[in-house]
Design a protein around this motif. Sequence first.
Motif, PDB file in Angstrom:
ATOM      1  N   ASP A 282       0.802  -1.222   0.000  1.00 19.78           N
ATOM      2  CA  ASP A 282       0.000   0.000   0.000  1.00 19.78           C
ATOM      3  C   ASP A 282       0.840   1.278   0.000  1.00 19.78           C
ATOM      4  OD1 ASP A 282      -2.230  -1.643   0.148  1.00 19.78           O
ATOM      5  OD2 ASP A 282      -2.308  -1.546   2.338  1.00 19.78           O
ATOM      6  N   LEU A 283       2.143   1.159   0.237  1.00 18.10           N
ATOM      7  CA  LEU A 283       2.968   2.364   0.368  1.00 18.10           C
ATOM      8  C   LEU A 283       2.974   3.243  -0.883  1.00 18.10           C
ATOM      9  CD1 LEU A 283       6.007   1.070   2.470  1.00 18.10           C
ATOM     10  CD2 LEU A 283       4.262   2.728   3.158  1.00 18.10           C
ATOM     11  N   PRO A 284       3.077   2.694  -2.104  1.00 10.79           N
ATOM     12  CA  PRO A 284       3.036   3.584  -3.270  1.00 10.79           C
ATOM     13  C   PRO A 284       1.758   4.404  -3.354  1.00 10.79           C
ATOM     14  CG  PRO A 284       3.903   1.438  -3.893  1.00 10.79           C
ATOM     15  CD  PRO A 284       3.375   1.298  -2.489  1.00 10.79           C
ATOM     16  N   THR A 285       0.627   3.805  -2.994  1.00 13.92           N
ATOM     17  CA  THR A 285      -0.638   4.540  -3.023  1.00 13.92           C
ATOM     18  C   THR A 285      -0.676   5.608  -1.932  1.00 13.92           C
ATOM     19  OG1 THR A 285      -1.793   2.607  -3.903  1.00 13.92           O
ATOM     20  CG2 THR A 285      -3.140   4.314  -2.876  1.00 13.92           C
ATOM     21  N   ILE A 286      -0.224   5.250  -0.734  1.00 10.40           N
ATOM     22  CA  ILE A 286      -0.220   6.208   0.376  1.00 10.40           C
ATOM     23  C   ILE A 286       0.641   7.417   0.038  1.00 10.40           C
ATOM     24  CG2 ILE A 286       0.541   6.555   2.762  1.00 10.40           C
ATOM     25  CD1 ILE A 286      -0.241   3.613   3.272  1.00 10.40           C
ATOM     26  N   ASN A 287       1.779   7.175  -0.622  1.00 10.50           N
ATOM     27  CA  ASN A 287       2.723   8.256  -0.930  1.00 10.50           C
ATOM     28  C   ASN A 287       2.540   8.837  -2.330  1.00 10.50           C
ATOM     29  OD1 ASN A 287       4.334   8.420   1.506  1.00 10.50           O
ATOM     30  ND2 ASN A 287       5.126   6.390   0.977  1.00 10.50           N
ATOM     31  N   ALA A 288       1.433   8.528  -2.973  1.00  9.73           N
ATOM     32  CA  ALA A 288       1.231   8.945  -4.364  1.00  9.73           C
ATOM     33  C   ALA A 288       1.278  10.456  -4.544  1.00  9.73           C
ATOM     34  CB  ALA A 288      -0.089   8.392  -4.886  1.00  9.73           C
ATOM     35  N   ARG A 327      -1.485  19.635  -2.012  1.00 12.76           N
ATOM     36  CA  ARG A 327      -2.551  20.463  -1.449  1.00 12.76           C
ATOM     37  C   ARG A 327      -2.799  20.089   0.011  1.00 12.76           C
ATOM     38  NH1 ARG A 327      -6.702  19.305  -6.288  1.00 12.76           N
ATOM     39  NH2 ARG A 327      -5.668  17.261  -6.021  1.00 12.76           N
ATOM     40  N   ALA A 328      -3.428  20.994   0.743  1.00 14.38           N
ATOM     41  CA  ALA A 328      -3.601  20.811   2.183  1.00 14.38           C
ATOM     42  C   ALA A 328      -4.346  19.524   2.502  1.00 14.38           C
ATOM     43  CB  ALA A 328      -4.338  22.010   2.776  1.00 14.38           C
ATOM     44  N   HIS A 329      -5.406  19.236   1.762  1.00 12.77           N
ATOM     45  CA  HIS A 329      -6.177  18.033   2.070  1.00 12.77           C
ATOM     46  C   HIS A 329      -5.365  16.770   1.778  1.00 12.77           C
ATOM     47  CE1 HIS A 329      -7.168  18.092  -2.310  1.00 12.77           C
ATOM     48  NE2 HIS A 329      -7.292  16.783  -2.152  1.00 12.77           N
ATOM     49  N   GLU A 330      -4.478  16.834   0.788  1.00 13.38           N
ATOM     50  CA  GLU A 330      -3.635  15.672   0.493  1.00 13.38           C
ATOM     51  C   GLU A 330      -2.652  15.414   1.632  1.00 13.38           C
ATOM     52  OE1 GLU A 330      -3.302  15.637  -4.364  1.00 13.38           O
ATOM     53  OE2 GLU A 330      -2.125  17.129  -3.259  1.00 13.38           O
ATOM     54  N   TYR A 331      -2.129  16.486   2.203  1.00 10.37           N
ATOM     55  CA  TYR A 331      -1.205  16.337   3.335  1.00 10.37           C
ATOM     56  C   TYR A 331      -1.933  15.751   4.547  1.00 10.37           C
ATOM     57  CZ  TYR A 331       2.255  17.576   6.901  1.00 10.37           C
ATOM     58  OH  TYR A 331       3.161  17.532   7.932  1.00 10.37           O
ATOM     59  N   ILE A 332      -3.122  16.244   4.811  1.00  8.80           N
ATOM     60  CA  ILE A 332      -3.900  15.719   5.944  1.00  8.80           C
ATOM     61  C   ILE A 332      -4.291  14.266   5.702  1.00  8.80           C
ATOM     62  CG2 ILE A 332      -6.080  15.957   7.212  1.00  8.80           C
ATOM     63  CD1 ILE A 332      -5.806  19.012   6.710  1.00  8.80           C
ATOM     64  N   ASP A 333      -4.681  13.949   4.471  1.00 10.29           N
ATOM     65  CA  ASP A 333      -4.994  12.550   4.132  1.00 10.29           C
ATOM     66  C   ASP A 333      -3.769  11.661   4.343  1.00 10.29           C
ATOM     67  OD1 ASP A 333      -7.579  13.238   3.458  1.00 10.29           O
ATOM     68  OD2 ASP A 333      -7.223  13.229   1.281  1.00 10.29           O
ATOM     69  N   ILE A 335      -1.321  12.079   6.481  1.00  8.39           N
ATOM     70  CA  ILE A 335      -1.132  11.874   7.925  1.00  8.39           C
ATOM     71  C   ILE A 335      -2.054  10.769   8.434  1.00  8.39           C
ATOM     72  CG2 ILE A 335      -1.443  12.930  10.199  1.00  8.39           C
ATOM     73  CD1 ILE A 335      -0.584  15.599   8.898  1.00  8.39           C
ATOM     74  N   HIS A 336      -3.326  10.821   8.038  1.00 12.69           N
ATOM     75  CA  HIS A 336      -4.283   9.816   8.493  1.00 12.69           C
ATOM     76  C   HIS A 336      -3.964   8.434   7.906  1.00 12.69           C
ATOM     77  CE1 HIS A 336      -6.601  12.717  10.621  1.00 12.69           C
ATOM     78  NE2 HIS A 336      -7.047  13.355   9.556  1.00 12.69           N
ATOM     79  N   ALA A 337      -3.582   8.409   6.631  1.00 19.24           N
ATOM     80  CA  ALA A 337      -3.265   7.130   5.994  1.00 19.24           C
ATOM     81  C   ALA A 337      -2.054   6.485   6.654  1.00 19.24           C
ATOM     82  CB  ALA A 337      -3.009   7.342   4.504  1.00 19.24           C
ATOM     83  N   ARG A 338      -1.073   7.294   7.000  1.00 19.45           N
ATOM     84  CA  ARG A 338       0.100   6.745   7.683  1.00 19.45           C
ATOM     85  C   ARG A 338      -0.283   6.151   9.034  1.00 19.45           C
ATOM     86  NH1 ARG A 338       4.734   9.535  11.217  1.00 19.45           N
ATOM     87  NH2 ARG A 338       6.390   7.970  10.970  1.00 19.45           N
ATOM     88  N   ARG A 339      -1.106   6.863   9.768  1.00 18.63           N
ATOM     89  CA  ARG A 339      -1.511   6.381  11.097  1.00 18.63           C
ATOM     90  C   ARG A 339      -2.217   5.022  10.989  1.00 18.63           C
ATOM     91  NH1 ARG A 339      -4.636  10.646  12.865  1.00 18.63           N
ATOM     92  NH2 ARG A 339      -2.691  11.726  13.373  1.00 18.63           N
TER      93      ARG A 339
END
Length: 439
Positions: A282-288, A327-333, A335-339
């Motif tokens: 899942d890492l490539p998708t999380i870091n896309a 974008r801001a929402h991508e950064y917040i997403d 953070i949540h995806a990493r958690r």
Amino acid sequence: MRPDLHATRLALLATTSDARTEMEHSLAAAVSPACAHAFTRTMPDEARRDAAAATAAQPLAGLAFSAKDLFDIAGQPTPAGSVVLAHAPAARADAIAVARLRAAGGALLGRTNMTEFAFSGVGVNPHHGTPANLADPATPRIPGGSSSGAAVSVASGAAFIGLGSDTGGSIRIPAALNGIVGFKSTARLVPAQGALPLSTTLDTVCAMTRSVRDAVTAHQILAARRVTAGAAPLAAYRLAVCRNLFQDGLDPVVARAFERTLGRLAAAGARIEEIDLPPLADLPTINASGGFSPVEAYAWHRLLLERSGAGYDPRVAQRIIKGATMRAHEYIDLIHARRSWIERMEQLLSPFDAMLSPTVPITAPAIADVAPGEERDDEFFRVNALLLRNPSVINMLDGCAISLPCQATDELPVGLMVWHAALHDDAVLAVALQAERAL
């Protein structure tokens, strides 16, 4: 290789050597051809003064350590391997990590070269030159990065501890390629105050040494905590090897060394299981959207890039500028995806005391293959991606990991990475101590 910190400190306690003599050996190594381009600045007067003021009863007893160029040292600018900050205001105080090593009796030898602003695992620097890996006298090979000079300072015998940072493998990569030890602790255990950031989410302040027992000492000083490693045999630990990702596309030398290492550990009593870790896919998708490093680096560099962008290493600037598009929402997403990803990984790792993997999948390539120049950019970024692939998983996990050498005497250095999730530092160090003895 020069004896490690522990052996040298025993010699000091037995008065068969003294801190002044050891410091002269360190200073001679620091200015020798072996350390060419390893230091951006040496501090012989200060180092001699610190060595003379220390006592043999202190943990570092007046012995030399080096500091990566991104750490504040009182009275000096903090250039971070660049030229655009060469005339920045001097730091008012030492970084906490530097201060803790000094308080433990360490003598600061100087500032070590690095990938500009710590943004690469290769270790090439177009401004200050690239320190050559000491493992192959016939072919100048990359030292690994970004803590390139720190690794060479330790491998050459100049420093007993090479203070550095690890955002995606910047301690463990050069440790593996130079045949030394590099421990990335759980990030929150060591304060990053006074260290110029790359990614505030992923950065870890940590060090390289010549043995695992020295890594324990360095970590105890940097984290201001006592490690409980114990002396249980390898058979007391449940270990696992991950089949997916970490062993993909291994260089033949690395593959042989890793297989041989697992056999030797098993012969020493280790219980080793093979497992899969599906969340790795899942890492490539999380870091896309780009991942943490570009966007967090851009937040710090954006004004400096506007003023002095032409002075940056183009390869570094290119990676930082990519952060401008998140974008801001991508950064917040992110953070949540990493958690969520960490939670899934921790569940799979929980039955085991530690994981075993190759630190990096390749041995050190020649500097000439990745030296600055547009015609070599494709090869540079290919090598960089390979070097970062395995160790960066542990940064994303907010975990801890140590690289220790596992190659045969006639092979280029290969690193064995012992790792786990956050706050499993003592178990990782305990397994590494036993693995080092077995190897």
